[in-house]
Design a protein around this motif. Structure first.
Motif, PDB file in Angstrom:
ATOM      1  N   MET A   1       0.838  -1.188   0.000  1.00  0.00           N
ATOM      2  CA  MET A   1       0.000   0.000   0.000  1.00  0.00           C
ATOM      3  C   MET A   1       0.879   1.246   0.000  1.00  0.00           C
ATOM      4  SD  MET A   1      -3.067   1.431   0.101  1.00  0.00           S
ATOM      5  CE  MET A   1      -4.194   0.123   0.550  1.00  0.00           C
ATOM      6  N   PHE A   2       0.723   2.053  -1.047  1.00  0.00           N
ATOM      7  CA  PHE A   2       1.407   3.338  -1.173  1.00  0.00           C
ATOM      8  C   PHE A   2       0.380   4.454  -0.981  1.00  0.00           C
ATOM      9  CE2 PHE A   2       4.038   0.385  -3.473  1.00  0.00           C
ATOM     10  CZ  PHE A   2       5.347   0.833  -3.330  1.00  0.00           C
ATOM     11  N   PHE A   3       0.861   5.682  -0.829  1.00  0.00           N
ATOM     12  CA  PHE A   3      -0.055   6.813  -0.759  1.00  0.00           C
ATOM     13  C   PHE A   3      -0.932   6.867  -2.009  1.00  0.00           C
ATOM     14  CE2 PHE A   3       3.165   9.051   2.149  1.00  0.00           C
ATOM     15  CZ  PHE A   3       2.418   8.786   3.285  1.00  0.00           C
ATOM     16  N   ARG A   4      -0.367   6.531  -3.147  1.00  0.00           N
ATOM     17  CA  ARG A   4      -1.132   6.616  -4.397  1.00  0.00           C
ATOM     18  C   ARG A   4      -2.280   5.621  -4.457  1.00  0.00           C
ATOM     19  NH1 ARG A   4       4.038   4.735  -6.022  1.00  0.00           N
ATOM     20  NH2 ARG A   4       4.106   2.502  -6.517  1.00  0.00           N
ATOM     21  N   VAL A   6      -4.265   5.110  -1.907  1.00  0.00           N
ATOM     22  CA  VAL A   6      -5.327   5.631  -1.050  1.00  0.00           C
ATOM     23  C   VAL A   6      -6.243   6.506  -1.896  1.00  0.00           C
ATOM     24  CG1 VAL A   6      -5.879   7.014   0.985  1.00  0.00           C
ATOM     25  CG2 VAL A   6      -3.815   5.579   0.961  1.00  0.00           C
ATOM     26  N   ILE A   7      -7.544   6.281  -1.782  1.00  0.00           N
ATOM     27  CA  ILE A   7      -8.510   7.065  -2.560  1.00  0.00           C
ATOM     28  C   ILE A   7      -8.835   8.336  -1.787  1.00  0.00           C
ATOM     29  CG2 ILE A   7     -10.757   7.030  -3.713  1.00  0.00           C
ATOM     30  CD1 ILE A   7     -10.621   3.947  -3.541  1.00  0.00           C
ATOM     31  N   GLY A   8      -8.465   9.478  -2.356  1.00  0.00           N
ATOM     32  CA  GLY A   8      -8.700  10.745  -1.680  1.00  0.00           C
ATOM     33  C   GLY A   8      -7.737  10.963  -0.523  1.00  0.00           C
ATOM     34  N   GLN A   9      -8.178  11.724   0.483  1.00  0.00           N
ATOM     35  CA  GLN A   9      -7.405  12.027   1.705  1.00  0.00           C
ATOM     36  C   GLN A   9      -6.089  12.736   1.407  1.00  0.00           C
ATOM     37  OE1 GLN A   9      -9.289  11.751   4.050  1.00  0.00           O
ATOM     38  NE2 GLN A   9     -10.734  10.207   3.306  1.00  0.00           N
ATOM     39  N   GLN A  10      -6.053  13.526   0.344  1.00  0.00           N
ATOM     40  CA  GLN A  10      -4.820  14.190  -0.048  1.00  0.00           C
ATOM     41  C   GLN A  10      -4.336  15.171   1.016  1.00  0.00           C
ATOM     42  OE1 GLN A  10      -3.259  13.051  -2.700  1.00  0.00           O
ATOM     43  NE2 GLN A  10      -1.494  14.321  -2.141  1.00  0.00           N
ATOM     44  N   GLU A  11      -5.249  15.866   1.659  1.00  0.00           N
ATOM     45  CA  GLU A  11      -4.855  16.822   2.696  1.00  0.00           C
ATOM     46  C   GLU A  11      -4.161  16.117   3.858  1.00  0.00           C
ATOM     47  OE1 GLU A  11      -8.005  19.302   4.061  1.00  0.00           O
ATOM     48  OE2 GLU A  11      -8.527  20.033   2.064  1.00  0.00           O
ATOM     49  N   VAL A  12      -4.724  14.984   4.262  1.00  0.00           N
ATOM     50  CA  VAL A  12      -4.124  14.210   5.359  1.00  0.00           C
ATOM     51  C   VAL A  12      -2.740  13.722   4.955  1.00  0.00           C
ATOM     52  CG1 VAL A  12      -4.296  12.093   6.728  1.00  0.00           C
ATOM     53  CG2 VAL A  12      -6.324  13.507   6.363  1.00  0.00           C
ATOM     54  N   ILE A  13      -2.629  13.186   3.753  1.00  0.00           N
ATOM     55  CA  ILE A  13      -1.350  12.648   3.287  1.00  0.00           C
ATOM     56  C   ILE A  13      -0.287  13.746   3.221  1.00  0.00           C
ATOM     57  CG2 ILE A  13      -0.190  11.649   1.270  1.00  0.00           C
ATOM     58  CD1 ILE A  13      -2.801  10.049   0.771  1.00  0.00           C
ATOM     59  N   GLU A  14      -0.647  14.892   2.683  1.00  0.00           N
ATOM     60  CA  GLU A  14       0.319  15.996   2.596  1.00  0.00           C
ATOM     61  C   GLU A  14       0.780  16.433   3.980  1.00  0.00           C
ATOM     62  OE1 GLU A  14      -1.590  19.021   0.333  1.00  0.00           O
ATOM     63  OE2 GLU A  14      -1.429  17.929  -1.581  1.00  0.00           O
ATOM     64  N   ARG A  15      -0.131  16.444   4.932  1.00  0.00           N
ATOM     65  CA  ARG A  15       0.237  16.812   6.303  1.00  0.00           C
ATOM     66  C   ARG A  15       1.202  15.798   6.902  1.00  0.00           C
ATOM     67  NH1 ARG A  15      -4.114  17.254  11.325  1.00  0.00           N
ATOM     68  NH2 ARG A  15      -2.581  17.158  13.022  1.00  0.00           N
ATOM     69  N   LEU A  16       0.940  14.516   6.691  1.00  0.00           N
ATOM     70  CA  LEU A  16       1.802  13.470   7.238  1.00  0.00           C
ATOM     71  C   LEU A  16       3.197  13.521   6.613  1.00  0.00           C
ATOM     72  CD1 LEU A  16      -0.760  10.510   7.311  1.00  0.00           C
ATOM     73  CD2 LEU A  16       0.091  11.803   9.276  1.00  0.00           C
ATOM     74  N   VAL A  17       3.238  13.710   5.297  1.00  0.00           N
ATOM     75  CA  VAL A  17       4.526  13.785   4.606  1.00  0.00           C
ATOM     76  C   VAL A  17       5.322  14.986   5.092  1.00  0.00           C
ATOM     77  CG1 VAL A  17       5.617  14.193   2.358  1.00  0.00           C
ATOM     78  CG2 VAL A  17       3.764  12.525   2.559  1.00  0.00           C
ATOM     79  N   LYS A  18       4.639  16.112   5.257  1.00  0.00           N
ATOM     80  CA  LYS A  18       5.310  17.330   5.746  1.00  0.00           C
ATOM     81  C   LYS A  18       5.914  17.092   7.121  1.00  0.00           C
ATOM     82  CE  LYS A  18       4.465  22.228   6.684  1.00  0.00           C
ATOM     83  NZ  LYS A  18       3.442  23.325   6.684  1.00  0.00           N
ATOM     84  N   GLY A  38     -10.405   5.077   4.211  1.00  0.00           N
ATOM     85  CA  GLY A  38      -8.968   4.922   3.991  1.00  0.00           C
ATOM     86  C   GLY A  38      -8.083   5.145   5.194  1.00  0.00           C
ATOM     87  N   LYS A  39      -8.603   5.008   6.394  1.00  0.00           N
ATOM     88  CA  LYS A  39      -7.775   5.244   7.592  1.00  0.00           C
ATOM     89  C   LYS A  39      -6.670   4.199   7.723  1.00  0.00           C
ATOM     90  CE  LYS A  39     -11.298   5.068  10.374  1.00  0.00           C
ATOM     91  NZ  LYS A  39     -12.343   4.808   9.348  1.00  0.00           N
ATOM     92  N   LEU A  40      -7.030   2.933   7.660  1.00  0.00           N
ATOM     93  CA  LEU A  40      -6.018   1.872   7.762  1.00  0.00           C
ATOM     94  C   LEU A  40      -5.058   1.935   6.587  1.00  0.00           C
ATOM     95  CD1 LEU A  40      -4.828  -0.743   8.989  1.00  0.00           C
ATOM     96  CD2 LEU A  40      -6.544  -2.016   7.662  1.00  0.00           C
ATOM     97  N   GLN A  41      -5.587   2.180   5.414  1.00  0.00           N
ATOM     98  CA  GLN A  41      -4.758   2.221   4.212  1.00  0.00           C
ATOM     99  C   GLN A  41      -3.733   3.357   4.302  1.00  0.00           C
ATOM    100  OE1 GLN A  41      -8.159   2.005   4.328  1.00  0.00           O
ATOM    101  NE2 GLN A  41      -8.063  -0.204   3.965  1.00  0.00           N
ATOM    102  N   THR A  42      -4.154   4.504   4.826  1.00  0.00           N
ATOM    103  CA  THR A  42      -3.227   5.625   5.010  1.00  0.00           C
ATOM    104  C   THR A  42      -2.193   5.294   6.076  1.00  0.00           C
ATOM    105  OG1 THR A  42      -4.962   7.200   4.391  1.00  0.00           O
ATOM    106  CG2 THR A  42      -3.058   8.085   5.563  1.00  0.00           C
ATOM    107  N   ALA A  43      -2.624   4.614   7.138  1.00  0.00           N
ATOM    108  CA  ALA A  43      -1.694   4.235   8.206  1.00  0.00           C
ATOM    109  C   ALA A  43      -0.602   3.318   7.672  1.00  0.00           C
ATOM    110  CB  ALA A  43      -2.450   3.543   9.337  1.00  0.00           C
ATOM    111  N   ILE A  44      -0.969   2.372   6.817  1.00  0.00           N
ATOM    112  CA  ILE A  44       0.020   1.445   6.251  1.00  0.00           C
ATOM    113  C   ILE A  44       0.933   2.166   5.264  1.00  0.00           C
ATOM    114  CG2 ILE A  44       0.318  -0.621   4.827  1.00  0.00           C
ATOM    115  CD1 ILE A  44      -2.269  -1.705   6.059  1.00  0.00           C
ATOM    116  N   ALA A  45       0.343   3.021   4.425  1.00  0.00           N
ATOM    117  CA  ALA A  45       1.151   3.773   3.454  1.00  0.00           C
ATOM    118  C   ALA A  45       2.123   4.714   4.168  1.00  0.00           C
ATOM    119  CB  ALA A  45       0.238   4.559   2.516  1.00  0.00           C
TER     120      ALA A  45
END
Length: 378
Positions: A1-4, A6-18, A38-45
């Protein structure tokens, strides 16, 4: 599972990466939001991203370093999972822990990526048993996190459905959540933060996950792997309510819609005509299907009742039905009105609950027909 993935949640992903790039990742995160967003999916990514050794300044994991290769199979030694299980232990002093079901967990995550709590219960053959995160799990968490990182980086503990921790388990990890060993990160996910201890919530940084925009679900459904036509994708995206899991459920129902439509129209016509003998045969026919099929059929019935009630407002933009369903609704919609809409939805919801609880399906569906008879005359 990569960030790509994950469906949507771009704001969350950008915050985590930052936060990761700045070295300011909180030691305890709480991912909150509806099921299927996509909570679990984002956690794994995010775990992959933190553990990746060759990402440099990129906003995505490299996918090729040894850490990423291990993440492909979820076997990285510094990533740990905790999730609800049913107690299969025969020992009075030890309950079942997540590691006892880790093979099933990995298979489920890798095969399905997006799945819900009910899907997990089916995977572990829970039947009617209650899945929890038991107090023994806290001992396992403490033991794992007391050790040094195997690969010299972060140690990550993902707790899926953290609201399922019993009080003893939650209280046992409070100090660890507040003062974890250096380089340790907790990621808790939950659909129901109101069911969690306030002392747990107060020790985490909460991140809210929004529902997935309909257009993103449409894009995924019309793309590789699904290739649906635009109208069907739009209908399913609308029914999803911003949840990819509900979109997948609606997709299954869409594939079964002709069969479900036939059963639904027969139920309504026979109920209106009070044809008890034929309704008994109808109930017996439905009872021959599997439990999951029956649940999907009842969900379809609830959707059709809602859509027919909305038809009475004469605003086609509010309706999402096939041409076959629309033609039936021309004459049927007036029979779903303010006098019986709540009753119809309640009896269908009650039947769905009874099927989930393994009540005899012949009894459930015949009882449904009797109640429908009464409601259709209102």
């Amino acid at each position: 599972m990569f960030f790509r993935d994950v469906i949507g949640q771009q704001e969350v992903i950008e915050r985590l990466v930052k936060d990761a790039q700045a070295g300011t990742v909180p030691h305890a995160l709480l991912f909150c939001g509806p099921e299927g967003v996509g909570k679990l999916q984002t956690a794994i990514a995010f775990s992959r991203y933190l553990l990746c050794r060759d990402k440099g300044t990129a906003a995505e994991s490299c996918g090729t370093c040894p850490a990423c290769v291990k993440m492909d199979k979820l076997v990285h030694p510094d990533l740990h999972f905790v999730f609800p299980v049913i107690n299969k232990s025969k020992s009075a002093g030890r309950s079942t822990v997540s590691d006892d079901e880790i093979a099933t967990w990995r298979d489920t995550v890798l095969e399905r990526q997006y799945f819900g709590f009910e899907d997990w219960l089916t995977a572990i053959d829970a039947d009617n048993k209650q899945a929890r995160i038991f107090v023994t799990e806290s001992e396992s968490i403490l033991s794992k996190l007391s050790l040094k990182s195997v690969e010299g980086g972060y140690k990550i503990m993902i707790i899926w459905h953290a609201e399922k921790m019993n009080a003893e388990c939650a209280n046992s990890i409070l100090k660890l959540l507040e003062e974890p060993p250096a380089g340790t990160i907790f990621i808790l996910t939950t659909d129901a933060p109101e069911q969690m201890l306030e002392t747990i919530i107060s020790r985490t940084q909460r991140i809210e996950f929004k529902r997935i925009p309909e257009q993103l679900i449409e894009q995924r459904l019309t793309g590789p792997g699904y290739m649906l036509d635009a109208d069907t994708a739009a209908k399913i995206a609308h029914l999803s309510g911003g949840s990819w899991l509900k979109a997948m459920s609606a997709l299954r129902v869409n594939a079964e819609s002709d069969e479900f439509f036939d059963y639904f129209t027969r139920l309504m016509r026979l109920s209106y005509g009070r044809k008890l003998k034929d309704l008994k045969l109808w109930a017996d026919g439905i009872a021959g299907g599997g439990r999951e099929w029956q649940k999907r059929f009842l969900a379809y019935c609830q959707r059709m009742i809602r859509e027919n009630f909305i038809c009475n407002f004469h605003n086609p933009d509010l309706n999402y039905m096939t041409e076959q369903e629309r033609q039936f609704s021309v004459k049927f919609a007036p029979f779903v009105n303010e006098n019986n809409i709540i009753g119809l939805m309640d009896v269908l919801s009650d039947a769905q609950r009874d099927i989930e609880q393994n009540v005899n399906s012949k009894m459930v569906f015949f009882d449904l027909t009797l109640k429908t008879i009464m409601l259709m005359k209102q």
